[in-house]
Design a protein around this motif. Structure first.
Motif, PDB file in Angstrom:
ATOM      1  N   GLU A  70       0.924  -1.232   0.056  1.00 43.35           N
ATOM      2  CA  GLU A  70      -0.190  -0.085   0.081  1.00 43.35           C
ATOM      3  C   GLU A  70       0.981   1.238  -0.167  1.00 43.35           C
ATOM      4  OE1 GLU A  70      -3.438   0.500   0.350  1.00 43.35           O
ATOM      5  OE2 GLU A  70      -3.932  -1.868   0.234  1.00 43.35           O
ATOM      6  N   PRO A  71       0.532   2.250  -0.782  1.00 40.67           N
ATOM      7  CA  PRO A  71       1.331   3.462  -0.581  1.00 40.67           C
ATOM      8  C   PRO A  71       1.219   4.051   0.583  1.00 40.67           C
ATOM      9  CG  PRO A  71      -0.465   3.731  -2.226  1.00 40.67           C
ATOM     10  CD  PRO A  71      -0.566   2.296  -1.606  1.00 40.67           C
ATOM     11  N   ALA A  72       2.337   4.824   1.006  1.00 42.08           N
ATOM     12  CA  ALA A  72       2.271   5.546   2.310  1.00 42.08           C
ATOM     13  C   ALA A  72       0.897   6.627   2.091  1.00 42.08           C
ATOM     14  CB  ALA A  72       3.464   6.554   2.479  1.00 42.08           C
ATOM     15  N   PRO A  73       0.534   6.984   3.175  1.00 36.19           N
ATOM     16  CA  PRO A  73      -0.615   7.996   3.158  1.00 36.19           C
ATOM     17  C   PRO A  73      -0.602   9.399   2.491  1.00 36.19           C
ATOM     18  CG  PRO A  73      -0.704   6.750   5.431  1.00 36.19           C
ATOM     19  CD  PRO A  73       0.458   6.201   4.677  1.00 36.19           C
ATOM     20  N   ASP A  74       0.713   9.806   2.808  1.00 36.80           N
ATOM     21  CA  ASP A  74       1.170  11.054   2.146  1.00 36.80           C
ATOM     22  C   ASP A  74       1.383  10.841   0.654  1.00 36.80           C
ATOM     23  OD1 ASP A  74       3.399   9.459   2.573  1.00 36.80           O
ATOM     24  OD2 ASP A  74       4.881  11.437   3.043  1.00 36.80           O
ATOM     25  N   ALA A  75       1.957   9.578   0.168  1.00 37.82           N
ATOM     26  CA  ALA A  75       2.141   9.684  -1.165  1.00 37.82           C
ATOM     27  C   ALA A  75       0.569   9.186  -1.941  1.00 37.82           C
ATOM     28  CB  ALA A  75       3.007   8.329  -1.607  1.00 37.82           C
ATOM     29  N   ALA A  76      -0.365   8.620  -1.277  1.00 39.38           N
ATOM     30  CA  ALA A  76      -1.552   8.592  -1.985  1.00 39.38           C
ATOM     31  C   ALA A  76      -2.140   9.699  -1.917  1.00 39.38           C
ATOM     32  CB  ALA A  76      -2.403   7.450  -0.901  1.00 39.38           C
ATOM     33  N   TYR A  77      -1.900  10.788  -0.853  1.00 32.73           N
ATOM     34  CA  TYR A  77      -2.544  12.193  -0.784  1.00 32.73           C
ATOM     35  C   TYR A  77      -2.055  12.788  -1.873  1.00 32.73           C
ATOM     36  CZ  TYR A  77      -3.832  16.746   0.537  1.00 32.73           C
ATOM     37  OH  TYR A  77      -4.437  17.865   0.634  1.00 32.73           O
ATOM     38  N   ASP A  78      -0.760  12.836  -2.157  1.00 27.09           N
ATOM     39  CA  ASP A  78      -0.125  13.396  -2.993  1.00 27.09           C
ATOM     40  C   ASP A  78      -0.485  13.136  -4.618  1.00 27.09           C
ATOM     41  OD1 ASP A  78       1.485  15.274  -1.502  1.00 27.09           O
ATOM     42  OD2 ASP A  78       3.199  13.857  -1.582  1.00 27.09           O
ATOM     43  N   ALA A  79      -0.838  11.959  -4.596  1.00 33.01           N
ATOM     44  CA  ALA A  79      -1.292  11.315  -6.146  1.00 33.01           C
ATOM     45  C   ALA A  79      -2.501  11.835  -6.211  1.00 33.01           C
ATOM     46  CB  ALA A  79      -1.189   9.748  -5.972  1.00 33.01           C
ATOM     47  N   LYS A  80      -3.399  11.819  -5.165  1.00 26.88           N
ATOM     48  CA  LYS A  80      -4.808  12.418  -5.484  1.00 26.88           C
ATOM     49  C   LYS A  80      -4.747  13.688  -5.833  1.00 26.88           C
ATOM     50  CE  LYS A  80      -9.141  11.978  -3.193  1.00 26.88           C
ATOM     51  NZ  LYS A  80      -9.958  11.515  -1.736  1.00 26.88           N
ATOM     52  N   ILE A  81      -3.882  14.511  -5.251  1.00 27.34           N
ATOM     53  CA  ILE A  81      -4.018  16.031  -5.590  1.00 27.34           C
ATOM     54  C   ILE A  81      -3.259  16.111  -6.856  1.00 27.34           C
ATOM     55  CG2 ILE A  81      -2.820  18.171  -4.900  1.00 27.34           C
ATOM     56  CD1 ILE A  81      -4.817  17.467  -2.871  1.00 27.34           C
ATOM     57  N   ASP A  82      -2.338  15.446  -7.268  1.00 28.16           N
ATOM     58  CA  ASP A  82      -1.861  15.592  -8.929  1.00 28.16           C
ATOM     59  C   ASP A  82      -2.942  15.361  -9.687  1.00 28.16           C
ATOM     60  OD1 ASP A  82       0.673  16.194  -7.577  1.00 28.16           O
ATOM     61  OD2 ASP A  82       1.379  14.495  -7.834  1.00 28.16           O
ATOM     62  N   ALA A  83      -3.715  13.912  -9.515  1.00 29.28           N
ATOM     63  CA  ALA A  83      -5.002  13.596 -10.417  1.00 29.28           C
ATOM     64  C   ALA A  83      -5.953  14.904 -10.380  1.00 29.28           C
ATOM     65  CB  ALA A  83      -5.320  12.632  -9.870  1.00 29.28           C
ATOM     66  N   LYS A  84      -6.108  15.307  -9.250  1.00 25.62           N
ATOM     67  CA  LYS A  84      -7.089  16.596  -9.208  1.00 25.62           C
ATOM     68  C   LYS A  84      -6.457  17.819 -10.093  1.00 25.62           C
ATOM     69  CE  LYS A  84      -9.909  19.539  -6.269  1.00 25.62           C
ATOM     70  NZ  LYS A  84     -10.160  20.060  -5.116  1.00 25.62           N
ATOM     71  N   ARG A  85      -5.393  18.086 -10.056  1.00 18.49           N
ATOM     72  CA  ARG A  85      -4.708  19.182 -10.501  1.00 18.49           C
ATOM     73  C   ARG A  85      -4.735  18.878 -12.122  1.00 18.49           C
ATOM     74  NH1 ARG A  85       0.916  19.830  -8.172  1.00 18.49           N
ATOM     75  NH2 ARG A  85       1.294  20.986  -9.680  1.00 18.49           N
ATOM     76  N   LEU A  86      -4.526  17.588 -12.579  1.00 20.01           N
ATOM     77  CA  LEU A  86      -4.365  17.276 -13.900  1.00 20.01           C
ATOM     78  C   LEU A  86      -5.760  17.301 -14.627  1.00 20.01           C
ATOM     79  CD1 LEU A  86      -2.726  16.210 -16.510  1.00 20.01           C
ATOM     80  CD2 LEU A  86      -3.314  13.951 -15.715  1.00 20.01           C
ATOM     81  N   HIS A  87      -6.743  16.855 -13.921  1.00 18.37           N
ATOM     82  CA  HIS A  87      -8.114  16.913 -14.382  1.00 18.37           C
ATOM     83  C   HIS A  87      -8.668  18.385 -14.610  1.00 18.37           C
ATOM     84  CE1 HIS A  87      -9.526  12.678 -14.487  1.00 18.37           C
ATOM     85  NE2 HIS A  87      -8.669  12.646 -13.434  1.00 18.37           N
ATOM     86  N   GLU A  88      -8.047  19.324 -13.577  1.00 10.00           N
ATOM     87  CA  GLU A  88      -8.500  20.768 -13.830  1.00 10.00           C
ATOM     88  C   GLU A  88      -7.741  21.436 -14.985  1.00 10.00           C
ATOM     89  OE1 GLU A  88      -7.488  22.281  -9.953  1.00 10.00           O
ATOM     90  OE2 GLU A  88      -9.079  21.523  -8.872  1.00 10.00           O
TER      91      GLU A  88
END
Length: 177
Positions: free
Chosen positions: A103-121
């Motif tokens: 499982e990715p570390a919680p901070d890495a998972a959070y960063d990936a989620k933020i990056d995905a959101k930025r990409l979609h925007e």
């Protein structure tokens, strides 16, 4: 021989089977020894063949062949099955293909989620013709040449629009870092 096999099939006649066993067991074992060149394996396969003869005697059809051919067909099929079984790789539960990814570390998972959101925007701000080409090209994996043919747009224009879309995405993503 057919009468002995029929006795085994109809009444489970032990004496008839014993006669069959005494006749066929040494022959089947010799056949197996020649085929697999392993005395222990030959003995096991001979025993298995004779057990199959006992259990499947009712399936013998004298109109389709003689008893000897039937017994040796059973032996041959068992040898093939044993060979195939021996060739299968042993299941290794620690094989990386069977071990789930960490499982990715919680901070890495959070960063990936933020990056995905930025990409979609950032993608939402692209002109429709560039966004459409990105979706076809990268999500649907349609080649540039095929896109040019399907959309009736020159190949150079397709490539230019995709390059411009990448430039805009890169700029939008770098701004927020």
């Amino acid at each position: 021989m057919p009468a002995l096999l029929m006795a085994v099939a109809q009444s489970r006649d032990v004496e008839a089977f014993e006669t069959l066993f005494r006749y066929f067991a040494p022959r089947v074992k010799a056949f197996m020894t020649r085929q697999c060149r392993d005395g222990q394996m030959a003995e096991e396969l001979m025993q298995e063949t004779m057990m199959m003869v006992w259990n499947k005697a009712a399936l013998f059809d004298p109109s389709r062949g003689n008893v000897e051919a039937w017994v040796f067909t059973i032996a041959r099929n068992l040898r093939i099955s044993a060979f195939r079984k021996a060739q299968r790789p042993v299941f290794d539960p620690t094989d990386p293909a069977f071990v789930p990814d960490d499982e990715p570390a919680p901070d890495a998972a959070y960063d990936a989620k933020i990056d995905a959101k930025r990409l979609h925007e950032a993608m939402a701000k692209l002109p429709p013709e560039q966004l459409e080409l990105l979706r076809y090209s990268f999500f649907d994996e349609v080649s540039h040449r095929t896109l040019a043919e399907q959309l009736d747009i020159p190949l150079g224009t397709i490539k230019s629009r995709i390059r411009m879309a990448f430039g805009k995405l890169r700029s939008a993503l770098e701004e927020r870092e």
